[in-house]
Write a protein that holds these residues in place. Structure first.
Motif, PDB file in Angstrom:
ATOM      1  N   ASP A  48      46.264  33.854  40.318  1.00  0.00           N
ATOM      2  CA  ASP A  48      46.623  32.842  39.330  1.00  0.00           C
ATOM      3  C   ASP A  48      45.670  31.658  39.272  1.00  0.00           C
ATOM      4  O   ASP A  48      45.997  30.613  38.728  1.00  0.00           O
ATOM      5  CB  ASP A  48      48.049  32.352  39.573  1.00  0.00           C
ATOM      6  N   ASN A  49      44.458  31.831  39.811  1.00  0.00           N
ATOM      7  CA  ASN A  49      43.471  30.758  39.681  1.00  0.00           C
ATOM      8  C   ASN A  49      42.064  31.337  39.608  1.00  0.00           C
ATOM      9  O   ASN A  49      41.806  32.447  40.084  1.00  0.00           O
ATOM     10  CB  ASN A  49      43.615  29.724  40.813  1.00  0.00           C
ATOM     11  N   THR A  50      41.183  30.592  38.998  1.00  0.00           N
ATOM     12  CA  THR A  50      39.827  31.057  38.737  1.00  0.00           C
ATOM     13  C   THR A  50      39.041  31.306  40.017  1.00  0.00           C
ATOM     14  O   THR A  50      38.292  32.284  40.102  1.00  0.00           O
ATOM     15  CB  THR A  50      39.076  30.022  37.870  1.00  0.00           C
ATOM     16  N   THR A  51      39.203  30.459  41.010  1.00  0.00           N
ATOM     17  CA  THR A  51      38.467  30.625  42.259  1.00  0.00           C
ATOM     18  C   THR A  51      38.816  31.951  42.923  1.00  0.00           C
ATOM     19  O   THR A  51      37.930  32.705  43.328  1.00  0.00           O
ATOM     20  CB  THR A  51      38.759  29.459  43.228  1.00  0.00           C
ATOM     21  N   ALA A  52      40.094  32.249  43.033  1.00  0.00           N
ATOM     22  CA  ALA A  52      40.521  33.514  43.629  1.00  0.00           C
ATOM     23  C   ALA A  52      40.013  34.686  42.799  1.00  0.00           C
ATOM     24  O   ALA A  52      39.556  35.695  43.345  1.00  0.00           O
ATOM     25  CB  ALA A  52      42.036  33.564  43.753  1.00  0.00           C
ATOM     26  N   CYS A  53      40.064  34.562  41.483  1.00  0.00           N
ATOM     27  CA  CYS A  53      39.579  35.618  40.598  1.00  0.00           C
ATOM     28  C   CYS A  53      38.106  35.902  40.867  1.00  0.00           C
ATOM     29  O   CYS A  53      37.703  37.056  41.042  1.00  0.00           O
ATOM     30  CB  CYS A  53      39.790  35.224  39.142  1.00  0.00           C
ATOM     31  N   ASN A  54      37.304  34.858  40.911  1.00  0.00           N
ATOM     32  CA  ASN A  54      35.867  35.021  41.159  1.00  0.00           C
ATOM     33  C   ASN A  54      35.589  35.623  42.526  1.00  0.00           C
ATOM     34  O   ASN A  54      34.742  36.515  42.665  1.00  0.00           O
ATOM     35  CB  ASN A  54      35.134  33.684  41.014  1.00  0.00           C
ATOM     36  N   ASN A  55      36.299  35.161  43.553  1.00  0.00           N
ATOM     37  CA  ASN A  55      36.070  35.654  44.911  1.00  0.00           C
ATOM     38  C   ASN A  55      36.481  37.112  45.068  1.00  0.00           C
ATOM     39  O   ASN A  55      35.762  37.907  45.676  1.00  0.00           O
ATOM     40  CB  ASN A  55      36.806  34.781  45.931  1.00  0.00           C
ATOM     41  N   VAL A  56      37.631  37.470  44.518  1.00  0.00           N
ATOM     42  CA  VAL A  56      38.105  38.853  44.608  1.00  0.00           C
ATOM     43  C   VAL A  56      37.171  39.776  43.814  1.00  0.00           C
ATOM     44  O   VAL A  56      36.790  40.848  44.277  1.00  0.00           O
ATOM     45  CB  VAL A  56      39.565  38.977  44.102  1.00  0.00           C
ATOM     46  N   GLN A  57      36.784  39.332  42.633  1.00  0.00           N
ATOM     47  CA  GLN A  57      35.881  40.121  41.796  1.00  0.00           C
ATOM     48  C   GLN A  57      34.542  40.354  42.514  1.00  0.00           C
ATOM     49  O   GLN A  57      34.023  41.470  42.541  1.00  0.00           O
ATOM     50  CB  GLN A  57      35.657  39.381  40.480  1.00  0.00           C
ATOM     51  N   ARG A  58      33.989  39.326  43.114  1.00  0.00           N
ATOM     52  CA  ARG A  58      32.721  39.434  43.846  1.00  0.00           C
ATOM     53  C   ARG A  58      32.864  40.400  45.024  1.00  0.00           C
ATOM     54  O   ARG A  58      32.007  41.263  45.249  1.00  0.00           O
ATOM     55  CB  ARG A  58      32.284  38.060  44.351  1.00  0.00           C
ATOM     56  N   PHE A  59      33.967  40.293  45.759  1.00  0.00           N
ATOM     57  CA  PHE A  59      34.196  41.184  46.898  1.00  0.00           C
ATOM     58  C   PHE A  59      34.248  42.640  46.442  1.00  0.00           C
ATOM     59  O   PHE A  59      33.640  43.521  47.045  1.00  0.00           O
ATOM     60  CB  PHE A  59      35.488  40.811  47.630  1.00  0.00           C
ATOM     61  N   VAL A  72      41.311  37.595  49.028  1.00  0.00           N
ATOM     62  CA  VAL A  72      40.223  38.527  49.370  1.00  0.00           C
ATOM     63  C   VAL A  72      40.632  39.399  50.555  1.00  0.00           C
ATOM     64  O   VAL A  72      40.400  40.618  50.555  1.00  0.00           O
ATOM     65  CB  VAL A  72      38.906  37.769  49.671  1.00  0.00           C
ATOM     66  N   LEU A  73      41.284  38.814  51.542  1.00  0.00           N
ATOM     67  CA  LEU A  73      41.730  39.587  52.708  1.00  0.00           C
ATOM     68  C   LEU A  73      42.797  40.599  52.313  1.00  0.00           C
ATOM     69  O   LEU A  73      42.797  41.743  52.792  1.00  0.00           O
ATOM     70  CB  LEU A  73      42.255  38.649  53.795  1.00  0.00           C
ATOM     71  N   MET A  74      43.698  40.204  51.409  1.00  0.00           N
ATOM     72  CA  MET A  74      44.722  41.124  50.914  1.00  0.00           C
ATOM     73  C   MET A  74      44.073  42.277  50.142  1.00  0.00           C
ATOM     74  O   MET A  74      44.481  43.435  50.260  1.00  0.00           O
ATOM     75  CB  MET A  74      45.711  40.369  50.017  1.00  0.00           C
ATOM     76  N   THR A  75      43.050  41.956  49.356  1.00  0.00           N
ATOM     77  CA  THR A  75      42.310  42.962  48.590  1.00  0.00           C
ATOM     78  C   THR A  75      41.613  43.937  49.529  1.00  0.00           C
ATOM     79  O   THR A  75      41.672  45.159  49.330  1.00  0.00           O
ATOM     80  CB  THR A  75      41.283  42.275  47.668  1.00  0.00           C
ATOM     81  N   LYS A  76      40.970  43.404  50.546  1.00  0.00           N
ATOM     82  CA  LYS A  76      40.255  44.253  51.509  1.00  0.00           C
ATOM     83  C   LYS A  76      41.214  45.245  52.168  1.00  0.00           C
ATOM     84  O   LYS A  76      40.919  46.439  52.259  1.00  0.00           O
ATOM     85  CB  LYS A  76      39.580  43.385  52.569  1.00  0.00           C
ATOM     86  N   LYS A  77      42.357  44.766  52.603  1.00  0.00           N
ATOM     87  CA  LYS A  77      43.345  45.630  53.252  1.00  0.00           C
ATOM     88  C   LYS A  77      43.840  46.720  52.297  1.00  0.00           C
ATOM     89  O   LYS A  77      43.956  47.881  52.666  1.00  0.00           O
ATOM     90  CB  LYS A  77      44.521  44.801  53.762  1.00  0.00           C
ATOM     91  N   ALA A  78      44.119  46.335  51.049  1.00  0.00           N
ATOM     92  CA  ALA A  78      44.609  47.306  50.062  1.00  0.00           C
ATOM     93  C   ALA A  78      43.556  48.364  49.751  1.00  0.00           C
ATOM     94  O   ALA A  78      43.876  49.541  49.594  1.00  0.00           O
ATOM     95  CB  ALA A  78      45.034  46.585  48.789  1.00  0.00           C
ATOM     96  N   LEU A  79      42.290  47.964  49.674  1.00  0.00           N
ATOM     97  CA  LEU A  79      41.224  48.931  49.401  1.00  0.00           C
ATOM     98  C   LEU A  79      41.024  49.896  50.574  1.00  0.00           C
ATOM     99  O   LEU A  79      40.645  51.043  50.367  1.00  0.00           O
ATOM    100  CB  LEU A  79      39.910  48.215  49.075  1.00  0.00           C
ATOM    101  N   GLU A  80      41.288  49.429  51.784  1.00  0.00           N
ATOM    102  CA  GLU A  80      41.203  50.318  52.949  1.00  0.00           C
ATOM    103  C   GLU A  80      42.272  51.400  52.875  1.00  0.00           C
ATOM    104  O   GLU A  80      42.055  52.517  53.303  1.00  0.00           O
ATOM    105  CB  GLU A  80      41.348  49.514  54.247  1.00  0.00           C
ATOM    106  N   GLU A  81      43.433  51.059  52.296  1.00  0.00           N
ATOM    107  CA  GLU A  81      44.542  52.002  52.188  1.00  0.00           C
ATOM    108  C   GLU A  81      44.426  52.908  50.969  1.00  0.00           C
ATOM    109  O   GLU A  81      44.992  53.993  50.953  1.00  0.00           O
ATOM    110  CB  GLU A  81      45.865  51.229  52.127  1.00  0.00           C
ATOM    111  N   ASN A  82      43.722  52.448  49.944  1.00  0.00           N
ATOM    112  CA  ASN A  82      43.586  53.227  48.715  1.00  0.00           C
ATOM    113  C   ASN A  82      42.161  53.061  48.184  1.00  0.00           C
ATOM    114  O   ASN A  82      41.901  52.180  47.380  1.00  0.00           O
ATOM    115  CB  ASN A  82      44.608  52.766  47.673  1.00  0.00           C
TER     116      ASN A  82
END
Length: 68
Positions: A34-45, A15-25
């Protein structure tokens, strides 16, 4: 489009990596996890940040795409 490779990384780091990337683009990014928990958390963010989100499952990984 920026691609974030968060495979093998435990939460909350994807999620932190996603946040940083969205700030740049702000137009959108693609995130690989590669796991469901990360998928759900990133998708929700991404949805909470106002992005249209699509998820594709490819064998043992998820490809999450966010677009404005």
């Amino acid at each position: 489009m920026i691609k974030v490779d968060a495979r093998g990384v435990s939460c909350p780091q994807p999620v932190l990596m996603t946040k940083k990337a969205l700030e740049e683009n702000k137009d959108g990014i693609v995130v690989l996890v590669d796991n469901t928990t990360a998928c759900n958390n990133v998708q929700r963010f991404m949805k909470n940040a106002g992005y249209n989100v699509s998820v594709k499952e490819d064998e043992e990984e998820f490809i999450i795409e966010a677009k404005k």
